[in-house]
Design a protein around this motif. Sequence first.
Motif, PDB file in Angstrom:
ATOM      1  N   CYS A  92       0.847  -1.218   0.000  1.00 43.77           N
ATOM      2  CA  CYS A  92       0.000   0.000   0.000  1.00 43.77           C
ATOM      3  C   CYS A  92       0.873   1.255   0.000  1.00 43.77           C
ATOM      4  CB  CYS A  92      -0.891   0.035   1.236  1.00 43.77           C
ATOM      5  SG  CYS A  92      -2.170  -1.207   1.286  1.00 43.77           S
ATOM      6  N   CYS A  97      -0.409   4.944  -1.096  1.00 43.29           N
ATOM      7  CA  CYS A  97      -1.498   5.171  -0.139  1.00 43.29           C
ATOM      8  C   CYS A  97      -1.011   6.108   0.963  1.00 43.29           C
ATOM      9  CB  CYS A  97      -1.964   3.860   0.492  1.00 43.29           C
ATOM     10  SG  CYS A  97      -2.800   2.773  -0.670  1.00 43.29           S
ATOM     11  N   MET A 130      -4.674   1.050  -5.932  1.00 43.36           N
ATOM     12  CA  MET A 130      -4.428  -0.012  -4.948  1.00 43.36           C
ATOM     13  C   MET A 130      -5.771  -0.696  -4.698  1.00 43.36           C
ATOM     14  SD  MET A 130      -4.108  -1.649  -2.207  1.00 43.36           S
ATOM     15  CE  MET A 130      -2.911  -2.824  -1.748  1.00 43.36           C
TER      16      MET A 130
END
Length: 343
Positions: A92, A97, A130
């Motif tokens: 991630c 992210c 993602m």
Amino acid sequence: MTADQKLTTRKKATALAAAPGAALSRAQLLQAYRQMKTIREFEERVHVENAAGAIPGFTHLYCGQEAVAVGACEHLDDADYIISTHRGHGHCIAKGCEVVGMMKEIHGRRDGLNGGKGGSMHIADVKKGMLGANGIVGAGQPIAVGAAIACKLRGEGKVAVSFTGDGASNQGTVFEAMNMAVVLKVPKVFVFENNGYSEHTGASYGIGCDDIVQRIEGFGIPVFEADGFDFFSVYEAMGKALALARSGAGPAAIYCTTIRYFGHFEGDPQNYRAKDEVQHYRTEKDCLLAFRKRMAESGELDEASLDQIDREVGALIERAVQEARNGQRPAPEDLLTNIYDNY
Ligand SMILES: Cc1ncc(C[n+]2csc(CCOP(=O)(O)OP(=O)(O)O)c2C)c(N)n1
Ligand SMILES: [Mg+2]
């Protein structure tokens, strides 16, 4: 001393595509180090937070494997897709992210990246490409084939990438995904991460054919092997795999040998490992130390710039933890939101 893992040295598929050639710029090198360091600090801190009882649910840490996620994802942008595993925090972060939102999510906070309702194993951010961590071993690979079909239909040169552990490489879903990706000739890269164990089972026992690379090749997928402790090795292998996948030749794979520094899950007593195994890898093979050593030798980055990144990352993670600790839990009415999506 060493992990229960087969460190194959075969370089079979390496000749299939030209090396990416151009050296990384100073900005790219700094970014690669920052990403690996962010994953490391994030995970070391989640370890502490978990031990303090601050984190609900199950957590699997990615420490030690940072070079794989970052070496693979530094080639991608938000319009490329990745699918992760139960050990997903590193993937991630490498895909972009937002770190504070992730820490809040893991702490089960309402303003976490997924409303505090997903937790460690269900972090997703579609805007960043993602498509999700996933608690079901082997579930991500078929989803990534679907994303790769979308990439092919759109014709914009984008790819889908899945991450697969040594244990997951035994799953039927992974076999089916590899076959379908070949049959449909989709732009997909399978990233295999052999960290030596599937839960508490050694890879040399659990992988019947003893050679994951051979298994992938058996499906007709070219594989580029990489040292999963070395960002540059992974980056180069991924560049070659992506060049093939983007050329319309169908899927490609990379195979990385690596190790996890913590247990399978937080709380795992790790009785199946030699006492000095992790310390050996932390001292001798660590990806951050290796990166710094290479920069010192080549003179491409000075130590002060890397130290500065360490401080910035430390401050970011500290802020993330403080905000996560002080956040609100989801409210009862939140149970009824995010259940259905509209297409
Ligand atoms: C379908 C399925 N079977 C079993 C499990 C239990 N399980 C969770 S993680 C794991 C091991 C996965 O090993 P590997 O793919 O090597 O990934 P790693 O944990 O090493 O990152 C297993 C068996 C599960 N979550 N899903
Ligand atoms: Mg494993």
